[in-house]
Scaffold this motif. Structure first.
Motif, PDB file in Angstrom:
ATOM      1  N   ARG A  53      41.210  52.425  33.538  1.00  0.00           N
ATOM      2  CA  ARG A  53      40.180  51.406  33.346  1.00  0.00           C
ATOM      3  C   ARG A  53      40.820  50.031  33.104  1.00  0.00           C
ATOM      4  O   ARG A  53      40.381  49.022  33.650  1.00  0.00           O
ATOM      5  CB  ARG A  53      39.308  51.807  32.155  1.00  0.00           C
ATOM      6  CG  ARG A  53      37.863  51.474  32.359  1.00  0.00           C
ATOM      7  CD  ARG A  53      37.010  51.972  31.205  1.00  0.00           C
ATOM      8  NE  ARG A  53      36.439  53.274  31.538  1.00  0.00           N
ATOM      9  CZ  ARG A  53      36.302  54.280  30.707  1.00  0.00           C
ATOM     10  NH1 ARG A  53      36.676  54.162  29.459  1.00  0.00           N
ATOM     11  NH2 ARG A  53      35.767  55.402  31.095  1.00  0.00           N
ATOM     12  N   ALA A  56      42.251  48.736  36.384  1.00  0.00           N
ATOM     13  CA  ALA A  56      41.174  48.296  37.280  1.00  0.00           C
ATOM     14  C   ALA A  56      40.644  46.933  36.838  1.00  0.00           C
ATOM     15  O   ALA A  56      40.403  46.049  37.672  1.00  0.00           O
ATOM     16  CB  ALA A  56      40.051  49.326  37.311  1.00  0.00           C
ATOM     17  N   ASP A  57      40.461  46.749  35.538  1.00  0.00           N
ATOM     18  CA  ASP A  57      40.007  45.452  35.030  1.00  0.00           C
ATOM     19  C   ASP A  57      41.025  44.362  35.330  1.00  0.00           C
ATOM     20  O   ASP A  57      40.663  43.235  35.695  1.00  0.00           O
ATOM     21  CB  ASP A  57      39.746  45.521  33.524  1.00  0.00           C
ATOM     22  CG  ASP A  57      38.542  46.385  33.182  1.00  0.00           C
ATOM     23  OD1 ASP A  57      37.717  46.639  34.086  1.00  0.00           O
ATOM     24  OD2 ASP A  57      38.437  46.797  32.004  1.00  0.00           O
ATOM     25  N   GLN A  58      42.291  44.701  35.208  1.00  0.00           N
ATOM     26  CA  GLN A  58      43.346  43.723  35.480  1.00  0.00           C
ATOM     27  C   GLN A  58      43.345  43.338  36.958  1.00  0.00           C
ATOM     28  O   GLN A  58      43.489  42.156  37.303  1.00  0.00           O
ATOM     29  CB  GLN A  58      44.694  44.319  35.082  1.00  0.00           C
ATOM     30  CG  GLN A  58      45.829  43.338  35.061  1.00  0.00           C
ATOM     31  CD  GLN A  58      47.105  44.003  34.575  1.00  0.00           C
ATOM     32  OE1 GLN A  58      47.269  45.208  34.711  1.00  0.00           O
ATOM     33  NE2 GLN A  58      47.988  43.220  34.000  1.00  0.00           N
ATOM     34  N   LEU A  59      43.163  44.330  37.849  1.00  0.00           N
ATOM     35  CA  LEU A  59      43.096  44.023  39.276  1.00  0.00           C
ATOM     36  C   LEU A  59      41.880  43.170  39.604  1.00  0.00           C
ATOM     37  O   LEU A  59      41.970  42.237  40.404  1.00  0.00           O
ATOM     38  CB  LEU A  59      43.048  45.320  40.092  1.00  0.00           C
ATOM     39  CG  LEU A  59      44.370  46.060  40.268  1.00  0.00           C
ATOM     40  CD1 LEU A  59      44.132  47.399  40.955  1.00  0.00           C
ATOM     41  CD2 LEU A  59      45.336  45.217  41.077  1.00  0.00           C
ATOM     42  N   GLU A  60      40.745  43.470  38.998  1.00  0.00           N
ATOM     43  CA  GLU A  60      39.544  42.674  39.238  1.00  0.00           C
ATOM     44  C   GLU A  60      39.742  41.236  38.769  1.00  0.00           C
ATOM     45  O   GLU A  60      39.318  40.298  39.437  1.00  0.00           O
ATOM     46  CB  GLU A  60      38.346  43.305  38.529  1.00  0.00           C
ATOM     47  CG  GLU A  60      37.825  44.551  39.192  1.00  0.00           C
ATOM     48  CD  GLU A  60      36.688  45.188  38.407  1.00  0.00           C
ATOM     49  OE1 GLU A  60      36.287  44.627  37.367  1.00  0.00           O
ATOM     50  OE2 GLU A  60      36.206  46.237  38.843  1.00  0.00           O
ATOM     51  N   SER A  61      40.393  41.053  37.635  1.00  0.00           N
ATOM     52  CA  SER A  61      40.601  39.691  37.143  1.00  0.00           C
ATOM     53  C   SER A  61      41.574  38.930  38.049  1.00  0.00           C
ATOM     54  O   SER A  61      41.408  37.744  38.289  1.00  0.00           O
ATOM     55  CB  SER A  61      41.110  39.710  35.704  1.00  0.00           C
ATOM     56  OG  SER A  61      42.422  40.231  35.634  1.00  0.00           O
ATOM     57  N   ARG A  62      42.561  39.614  38.588  1.00  0.00           N
ATOM     58  CA  ARG A  62      43.494  38.956  39.515  1.00  0.00           C
ATOM     59  C   ARG A  62      42.786  38.558  40.802  1.00  0.00           C
ATOM     60  O   ARG A  62      43.023  37.492  41.342  1.00  0.00           O
ATOM     61  CB  ARG A  62      44.661  39.878  39.845  1.00  0.00           C
ATOM     62  CG  ARG A  62      45.703  39.937  38.775  1.00  0.00           C
ATOM     63  CD  ARG A  62      46.890  40.712  39.243  1.00  0.00           C
ATOM     64  NE  ARG A  62      47.884  40.839  38.190  1.00  0.00           N
ATOM     65  CZ  ARG A  62      48.985  41.539  38.299  1.00  0.00           C
ATOM     66  NH1 ARG A  62      49.237  42.185  39.431  1.00  0.00           N
ATOM     67  NH2 ARG A  62      49.844  41.601  37.312  1.00  0.00           N
ATOM     68  N   GLU A  63      41.931  39.463  41.309  1.00  0.00           N
ATOM     69  CA  GLU A  63      41.192  39.141  42.530  1.00  0.00           C
ATOM     70  C   GLU A  63      40.254  37.966  42.297  1.00  0.00           C
ATOM     71  O   GLU A  63      40.113  37.099  43.147  1.00  0.00           O
ATOM     72  CB  GLU A  63      40.404  40.364  43.002  1.00  0.00           C
ATOM     73  CG  GLU A  63      41.262  41.452  43.596  1.00  0.00           C
ATOM     74  CD  GLU A  63      40.459  42.694  43.963  1.00  0.00           C
ATOM     75  OE1 GLU A  63      39.229  42.671  43.784  1.00  0.00           O
ATOM     76  OE2 GLU A  63      41.068  43.658  44.424  1.00  0.00           O
ATOM     77  N   GLY A  64      39.608  37.932  41.159  1.00  0.00           N
ATOM     78  CA  GLY A  64      38.695  36.838  40.836  1.00  0.00           C
ATOM     79  C   GLY A  64      39.446  35.518  40.728  1.00  0.00           C
ATOM     80  O   GLY A  64      38.996  34.491  41.233  1.00  0.00           O
ATOM     81  N   ASN A  65      40.601  35.537  40.101  1.00  0.00           N
ATOM     82  CA  ASN A  65      41.409  34.317  39.979  1.00  0.00           C
ATOM     83  C   ASN A  65      41.981  33.916  41.329  1.00  0.00           C
ATOM     84  O   ASN A  65      42.127  32.740  41.622  1.00  0.00           O
ATOM     85  CB  ASN A  65      42.542  34.532  38.976  1.00  0.00           C
ATOM     86  CG  ASN A  65      42.037  34.690  37.559  1.00  0.00           C
ATOM     87  OD1 ASN A  65      40.912  34.324  37.264  1.00  0.00           O
ATOM     88  ND2 ASN A  65      42.870  35.246  36.700  1.00  0.00           N
ATOM     89  N   ARG A  67      40.602  34.290  44.292  1.00  0.00           N
ATOM     90  CA  ARG A  67      39.559  33.699  45.129  1.00  0.00           C
ATOM     91  C   ARG A  67      39.342  32.235  44.773  1.00  0.00           C
ATOM     92  O   ARG A  67      39.086  31.411  45.623  1.00  0.00           O
ATOM     93  CB  ARG A  67      38.240  34.460  44.958  1.00  0.00           C
ATOM     94  CG  ARG A  67      38.248  35.813  45.595  1.00  0.00           C
ATOM     95  CD  ARG A  67      36.906  36.486  45.450  1.00  0.00           C
ATOM     96  NE  ARG A  67      37.034  37.905  45.732  1.00  0.00           N
ATOM     97  CZ  ARG A  67      36.344  38.850  45.156  1.00  0.00           C
ATOM     98  NH1 ARG A  67      35.458  38.550  44.230  1.00  0.00           N
ATOM     99  NH2 ARG A  67      36.521  40.105  45.472  1.00  0.00           N
TER     100      ARG A  67
END
Length: 76
Positions: A53, A56-65, A67
């Motif tokens: 978990r 996954a949160d770390q990957l989502e934050s990297r993808e958001g940053n 973009r």
């Protein structure tokens, strides 16, 4: 308890009595350790789930940053 051991050694041949006692001892150890083993597995599963978990949160934050950094130039 001693009466059971005496009865086992009286009625059965010596080797068979020893084998039965060893078998019963192993069963007792398994019976005592099984709940601890189940708790250990549940604890490790929970740790792995939390780690997945977190990743996954770390990957989502990297993808958001990522973009936000790739903003296209001004449109004509």
């Amino acid at each position: 308890m001693e009466a059971y051991f005496e009865q086992i050694f009286k009625d059965l041949p010596f080797g068979l009595g020893i084998a039965i006692l060893i078998f019963l001892g192993i069963l007792l150890i398994i019976w005592l350790l099984l709940p601890l083993w189940v708790l250990f597995i549940q604890w490790n599963t929970g740790k792995i789930r939390d780690e997945i978990r977190r990743l996954a949160d770390q990957l989502e934050s990297r993808e958001g940053n990522g973009r936000d950094k790739h903003v296209s130039g001004p449109k004509d």
